[in-house]
Design a protein around this motif. Structure first.
Motif, PDB file in Angstrom:
ATOM      1  N   GLN A  28       0.838  -1.183   0.000  1.00  0.00           N
ATOM      2  CA  GLN A  28       0.000   0.000   0.000  1.00  0.00           C
ATOM      3  C   GLN A  28       0.884   1.248   0.000  1.00  0.00           C
ATOM      4  O   GLN A  28       1.948   1.265   0.605  1.00  0.00           O
ATOM      5  CB  GLN A  28      -0.915   0.014   1.228  1.00  0.00           C
ATOM      6  CG  GLN A  28      -1.838  -1.178   1.339  1.00  0.00           C
ATOM      7  CD  GLN A  28      -2.832  -1.231   0.207  1.00  0.00           C
ATOM      8  OE1 GLN A  28      -3.582  -0.302  -0.018  1.00  0.00           O
ATOM      9  NE2 GLN A  28      -2.827  -2.342  -0.531  1.00  0.00           N
ATOM     10  N   TYR A  29       0.408   2.262  -0.700  1.00  0.00           N
ATOM     11  CA  TYR A  29       1.134   3.533  -0.769  1.00  0.00           C
ATOM     12  C   TYR A  29       0.181   4.664  -0.391  1.00  0.00           C
ATOM     13  O   TYR A  29      -1.027   4.476  -0.297  1.00  0.00           O
ATOM     14  CB  TYR A  29       1.714   3.755  -2.166  1.00  0.00           C
ATOM     15  CG  TYR A  29       2.698   2.685  -2.570  1.00  0.00           C
ATOM     16  CD1 TYR A  29       4.040   2.770  -2.210  1.00  0.00           C
ATOM     17  CD2 TYR A  29       2.281   1.578  -3.311  1.00  0.00           C
ATOM     18  CE1 TYR A  29       4.944   1.779  -2.569  1.00  0.00           C
ATOM     19  CE2 TYR A  29       3.169   0.582  -3.680  1.00  0.00           C
ATOM     20  CZ  TYR A  29       4.502   0.689  -3.305  1.00  0.00           C
ATOM     21  OH  TYR A  29       5.384  -0.291  -3.659  1.00  0.00           O
ATOM     22  N   GLY A  30       0.734   5.830  -0.186  1.00  0.00           N
ATOM     23  CA  GLY A  30      -0.098   6.958   0.184  1.00  0.00           C
ATOM     24  C   GLY A  30       0.018   7.260   1.662  1.00  0.00           C
ATOM     25  O   GLY A  30       1.101   7.189   2.259  1.00  0.00           O
ATOM     26  N   PHE A  46       1.912  -1.908   4.783  1.00  0.00           N
ATOM     27  CA  PHE A  46       1.717  -0.482   5.039  1.00  0.00           C
ATOM     28  C   PHE A  46       3.012   0.250   5.349  1.00  0.00           C
ATOM     29  O   PHE A  46       2.971   1.441   5.674  1.00  0.00           O
ATOM     30  CB  PHE A  46       0.751  -0.281   6.218  1.00  0.00           C
ATOM     31  CG  PHE A  46      -0.678  -0.620   5.920  1.00  0.00           C
ATOM     32  CD1 PHE A  46      -1.507   0.280   5.290  1.00  0.00           C
ATOM     33  CD2 PHE A  46      -1.190  -1.861   6.263  1.00  0.00           C
ATOM     34  CE1 PHE A  46      -2.829  -0.035   5.008  1.00  0.00           C
ATOM     35  CE2 PHE A  46      -2.507  -2.190   5.994  1.00  0.00           C
ATOM     36  CZ  PHE A  46      -3.331  -1.277   5.359  1.00  0.00           C
ATOM     37  N   GLU A  47       4.158  -0.403   5.253  1.00  0.00           N
ATOM     38  CA  GLU A  47       5.398   0.211   5.708  1.00  0.00           C
ATOM     39  C   GLU A  47       5.820   1.410   4.864  1.00  0.00           C
ATOM     40  O   GLU A  47       6.615   2.241   5.307  1.00  0.00           O
ATOM     41  CB  GLU A  47       6.517  -0.831   5.727  1.00  0.00           C
ATOM     42  CG  GLU A  47       6.859  -1.398   4.364  1.00  0.00           C
ATOM     43  CD  GLU A  47       7.917  -2.483   4.434  1.00  0.00           C
ATOM     44  OE1 GLU A  47       8.335  -2.801   5.558  1.00  0.00           O
ATOM     45  OE2 GLU A  47       8.313  -3.009   3.374  1.00  0.00           O
ATOM     46  N   SER A  48       5.285   1.533   3.639  1.00  0.00           N
ATOM     47  CA  SER A  48       5.643   2.662   2.777  1.00  0.00           C
ATOM     48  C   SER A  48       4.729   3.867   2.983  1.00  0.00           C
ATOM     49  O   SER A  48       4.909   4.888   2.312  1.00  0.00           O
ATOM     50  CB  SER A  48       5.599   2.233   1.306  1.00  0.00           C
ATOM     51  OG  SER A  48       6.512   1.182   1.055  1.00  0.00           O
ATOM     52  N   CYS A  49       3.758   3.761   3.856  1.00  0.00           N
ATOM     53  CA  CYS A  49       2.784   4.840   4.060  1.00  0.00           C
ATOM     54  C   CYS A  49       3.308   5.865   5.059  1.00  0.00           C
ATOM     55  O   CYS A  49       4.180   5.578   5.872  1.00  0.00           O
ATOM     56  CB  CYS A  49       1.449   4.271   4.534  1.00  0.00           C
ATOM     57  SG  CYS A  49       0.631   3.170   3.347  1.00  0.00           S
ATOM     58  N   LYS A  50       2.760   7.043   4.979  1.00  0.00           N
ATOM     59  CA  LYS A  50       3.037   8.122   5.922  1.00  0.00           C
ATOM     60  C   LYS A  50       1.774   8.419   6.722  1.00  0.00           C
ATOM     61  O   LYS A  50       0.661   8.228   6.239  1.00  0.00           O
ATOM     62  CB  LYS A  50       3.493   9.391   5.190  1.00  0.00           C
ATOM     63  CG  LYS A  50       4.674   9.185   4.262  1.00  0.00           C
ATOM     64  CD  LYS A  50       5.936   8.801   5.020  1.00  0.00           C
ATOM     65  CE  LYS A  50       7.125   8.667   4.079  1.00  0.00           C
ATOM     66  NZ  LYS A  50       8.342   8.237   4.788  1.00  0.00           N
ATOM     67  N   ILE A  51       1.964   8.907   7.943  1.00  0.00           N
ATOM     68  CA  ILE A  51       0.826   9.199   8.815  1.00  0.00           C
ATOM     69  C   ILE A  51       0.518  10.688   8.783  1.00  0.00           C
ATOM     70  O   ILE A  51       1.426  11.522   8.868  1.00  0.00           O
ATOM     71  CB  ILE A  51       1.108   8.733  10.259  1.00  0.00           C
ATOM     72  CG1 ILE A  51       1.200   7.214  10.315  1.00  0.00           C
ATOM     73  CG2 ILE A  51       0.014   9.228  11.206  1.00  0.00           C
ATOM     74  CD1 ILE A  51       1.469   6.678  11.702  1.00  0.00           C
TER      75      ILE A  51
END
Length: 930
Positions: A731-733, A760-765
């Protein structure tokens, strides 16, 4: 209630239907009562023709709101526009400042299960905060550089040689460097209180272990005070021999042999008398104690000033080394010479007198191990920064940078000094001239004498000031009853502990031999450092895969002991772990041979770090237990097989009950044991309820949420479960958090757990907060950023103001999506309400829904719909492309038809493909404090 709950029992009040809430106070704008219960029906406004603007401008009397029914704030108070979230405390300025109530002072070492309140607001200013340089680096440098370097370091180089001395410095420096890393890891794992390393170890290993290590640290500081006093006295007597009452002359046996085989000539060396060291040492210690009693605050303020002569004297030593030999220098000082460097490379371990003078008949034999004990106090002092943590601006940044920088700086200084001293003077000069640093210093030796005396007396004052306070902190925790006499009240001075410290210091001064005291100091500090490293190791071990004993009996015994320990003690927020209770088939529509939704186990694993942890999968069978007991056993076997197939650590349970609501009510009350009870209820959002015309779902859905609130369970509702990514679906985004309600940090914790998963490790919060006033936006943003920084969470903070919210809705930006759903919900609610009224009129009863009487405030219904419209519109505006959206779960309004609540929720999740709706409970699950 449990320790650490946000709401105390004596603050609760009973409302209708047995539900209890914290009473709202008039001065707290963060907690606003939702008024949905009206004894007198308000004026009617048609639902079909609703002006959105009118909802915001209606007079309170027109809205039918009551200001005195349940403690609602009076008309002078601003009204919350997030009506649907009712009794919940919003994440706004006041909400942040009262995250769990008033901040309470924590003891230096905690009891098991002790909870520490979080206060996110700006703390009361107690004075200027210190940065990395003055708060950590300078105190550490001042504590590390000391007497050993001035009067023993050149002697160590002469005894061990350059090669072994380099190894000695590297070994001791590596020990303190690794301890500094461990100290930094623990210190940045949460906010630190008083007590320094004792607080750290007590938090990580428990108060009992913390006390034992804390006592070692206390004794190390107390004995180190004697070390500094003896160093100052020895330097004074060497500088002014006439000040001694006794004299002692030692003739050196010619056993100092150079590499080429020549033997040195006999040399007479004068050393201070043991009785002089004892006499002057006792007098100096008593004088220092009087200073400690009279001016503790002054000592802390002027302590950094003692570092200035120390650094200046070291500068003079290095200048003198490069200009040596001078005209008046001893014959053994050759200046920097390659031949001298070569002669001093190898070691020359030998016997010495008690004063350290080489003598073949001496009583002490020195080898590498003995030199480690002598030199190690020269690398201690790395705890000085952690002891001042309460005075630092940024603990997480200052302690690691300052401590490690001081350790590397002093280690580099020692390594360079080994090379320079080894090339500066002959071995005989290194072993016989105890104050070689003073003799070579430029321009005069008096600079070194002053530097030594000031540095040692300053360090002694620090020891006699800090050690009693550490002993008092240990005594206040009441772990060892024998220490009860050293307790002090908050803000009091530990006078009795100071006298006890002085007694220990004088007892060591009477020994009169610095070389005999240093190994004792080394042992105490090594024990303390071992405790710090063990604390860091255990914190890391919690993240490692658990080992499995080979024999089942041992496995069972260890599991039983662990379970009993978990049950016995309240879990601190730092050690809180999610135990999800997963509703497998809440809304039907699964084939009979499928015991659970295929994606629920995947989602359960996302709530665990590295997939480790307990999950409880439950399902209900409607009917009579006597008739369906065998069916329940078969279904339980199928569910267990499913759990094993999905590689999820957990157990499965099947409950037979008359209906799902009754079954869940029994589950939520009885499932689990002690702290191993489930604390989060996970279920799928009932997206099919209107499509499949399942009219019983709204009442069941609302009943489950209300049961969770009453049972003090957190709730996570998954919308878009069918599209939840598998383990290897990248997942990205962004992961967007709409943090509206104070939930104890549960939403933050779940988002961090998602980031640990490969998908989800490539996602930002991104964290979204809502400010009711524009002037609050920047302050709220700064507070949330500071809170996330202290938690070591990387996230972008976005504050949405009510003004921009209203402007966005009025502009019609999302009219096609959200507004169409809004008007559809209005029509359905109007039809449902008309049917309820017709039924009530026909049967001559009051309004009834789900078999219970209800009171409908139609203006309030419209306001609830408008709240969800605004929130949904904001989510679609900012998070349409997010990987997953978190949003706070609004509580079901009291005495409201369940059908209406489902309409609110449907409007909230409209057009959002993947959403987690989260409600916390009366406990903090993240904390700033260890």
């Amino acid at each position: 209630m449990e320790n650490g709950e946000m709401e105390s029992a004596n603050q609760e009040t009973h409302l209708q239907s047995g539900r209890r809430y914290t009473p709202v106070v008039t001065h707290d704008q963060a907690v606003l009562q939702m008024s949905s219960i009206e004894p007198i029906p308000p004026p009617q406004i048609p639902l079909k023709k609703l002006n959105l603007r009118s909802l915001e401008n209606m007079d309170p009397g027109t809205r039918g709101e009551s200001s005195d029914s349940h403690g609602v704030s009076d008309g002078s108070q601003n009204e919350s526009k997030l009506e649907l979230f009712g009794f919940d405390s919003l994440v706004n300025i006041l909400g942040l400042k009262s995250m769990t109530g008033e901040q309470i002072p924590a003891p230096s070492s905690p009891r098991d299960g002790e909870d520490v309140a979080i206060t996110l607001g700006r703390p009361k200013q107690t004075g200027p905060k210190l940065g990395t340089m003055m708060g950590v680096f300078v105190p550490c440098l001042q504590n590390i550089l000391g007497i050993i370097y001035y009067i023993r370091f050149s002697w160590i180089v002469g005894m061990a040689g350059i090669g072994d001395s380099l190894l000695l410095v590297l070994l001791c420096g590596l020990c303190t460097f690794l301890t500094g890393i461990s100290l930094s890891a623990i210190a940045t794992n949460g906010a630190m209180k008083g007590g320094g390393p004792y607080y750290l170890i007590g938090r990580a290993l428990g108060p009992e272990v913390g006390v034992s290590i804390g006592l070692c640290f206390f004794l190390g500081n107390a004995v180190a005070g004697a070390l500094y006093v003896l160093g100052a006295v020895e330097t004074f007597l060497d500088a002014i021999p006439a000040a001694g009452f006794f004299k002692e002359s030692v003739t050196i046996v010619p056993n100092i042999t150079s590499v080429n085989g020549t033997t040195g000539t006999p040399t007479t060396v004068s050393t201070p008398s043991l009785h002089d060291l004892q006499l002057y040492g006792i007098i100096v210690t008593i004088l220092l104690c009087f200073i400690v009693f009279g001016g503790v605050k002054i000592i802390n303020k002027v302590a950094p000033a003692f570092l200035i002569p120390v650094l200046f004297s070291i500068f003079c030593i290095f200048i003198g080394i490069f200009v040596a030999p001078r005209s008046n220098a001893s014959s053994g000082i050759t200046g920097l010479s390659a031949k001298t460097f070569k002669d001093n490379w190898s070691s020359d371990y030998q016997r010495t007198t008690n004063a350290g003078v080489p003598d073949q008949n001496g009583s002490t034999f020195w080898d590498f191990n003995a030199l480690v004990g002598l030199f190690f106090p020269a690398v201690t002092g790395i705890m000085a920064g952690s002891n001042r943590s309460a005075s630092l601006k940024d603990t997480q940044r200052s302690i690691p940078i300052g401590t490690l920088s001081a350790t590397l700086t002093t280690s580099f200084l020692y390594l360079i000094s080994v090379l320079l001293f080894g090339a500066l003077a002959t071995r005989e000069e290194l072993l016989t001239n105890r104050l070689l640093t003073a003799e070579v210093a430029w321009p005069v030796p008096a600079i070194i004498y002053v530097g030594i005396i000031l540095s040692t007396l300053g360090a002694a004052l620090q020891s006699l000031t800090g050690a009693p306070r550490l002993l008092a902190a240990i005594a206040n925790d009441d772990i060892l009853p024998v220490l009860k006499y050293f307790r002090v009240t908050e803000g009091g001075e530990p006078h009795l502990a100071t006298l006890f410290t002085a007694f220990i210091c004088i007892g060591c001064v009477v020994i009169g031999n610095l070389d005999l005291i240093t190994p004792t100091v080394t042992m105490f500090f090594l024990l303390c450092y071992a405790g710090v490293n063990l604390s860091c190791f255990l914190l890391d071990l919690l993240d490692a895969p658990s080992w499995r004993p080979r024999w089942k009996f041992h496995h069972w015994s260890l599991s039983l002991i662990g379970a009993l320990l978990c049950i016995a003690n309240q879990v601190h927020p730092k050690n809180w772990y999610p135990i999800p209770l997963i509703l497998c088939r809440p809304w039907g529509k699964l084939p009979e041979n499928v015991p659970c939704h295929p994606k629920l186990a995947d989602f359960a694993n996302c709530m665990k770090k590295k997939g480790r942890g307990m999950s409880i999968f439950v399902s209900t069978i409607d009917g009579d237990y006597h008739e369906l007991a065998e069916d329940a056993k078969t279904a339980c076997h199928q569910l267990s097989a499913y759990i094993d197939y999905k590689h999820c650590e957990g157990v499965g349970e099947i409950i037979v009950a008359p209906n799902m609501s009754d079954g869940f009510r029994g589950i939520v009350q009885t499932m689990g044991l002690g702290n191993l009870k489930p604390n989060i209820v996970v279920m799928r959002y009932p997206e099919i309820w209107r499509r499949e015309n399942l009219t019983q779902i709204p009442s069941t859905f609302v009943s489950i949420i209300n049961d969770c609130i009453i049972a003090n369970k957190a709730v996570v509702i998954v919308k878009g479960l069918d599209e939840w990514p598998g383990e290897y679906q990248k997942q990205y985004g962004t992961i967007d958090l709409y943090w509206i309600v104070r939930d104890g940090g549960l939403m933050l914790l779940l988002s961090q757990l998602l980031l640990t998963k490969e998908s989800f490790e490539s996602c930002k919060i991104q964290v979204f907060c809502i400010a009711e006033e524009d002037m609050e936006a920047e302050e709220l943003k700064a507070d949330v950023r500071k809170f996330l920084y202290d938690l070591r969470m990387q996230a972008e903070v976005i504050v949405v103001t009510m003004k921009s919210w209203e402007a966005h809705v009025e502009s019609g930006a999302q009219q096609d999506d959200s507004l169409e759903a809004f008007t559809s919900a209005q029509r359905r609610i109007a039809a449902y309400l008309a049917e309820m009224k017709e039924t009530a009129r026909r049967e001559g009863n009051p309004l009834m829904a789900d078999g219970k009487p209800v009171v409908v405030n139609e203006q309030q219904v419209d306001k609830f719909l408008y709240t969800t419209l605004k929130l949904n519109s904001t989510i679609l505006r900012y998070s349409r492309m997010a990987a997953v959206v978190f949003v706070s779960l609004p509580p079901p309004p009291l005495n409201h038809p369940a059908y209406f609540y489902m309409e609110y929720m449907d409007l909230l999740v409209e057009n959002v493909p993947r959403m987690l709706i989260v409600r916390g409970y009366r406990r903090d699950v993240v904390t700033l404090f260890t």
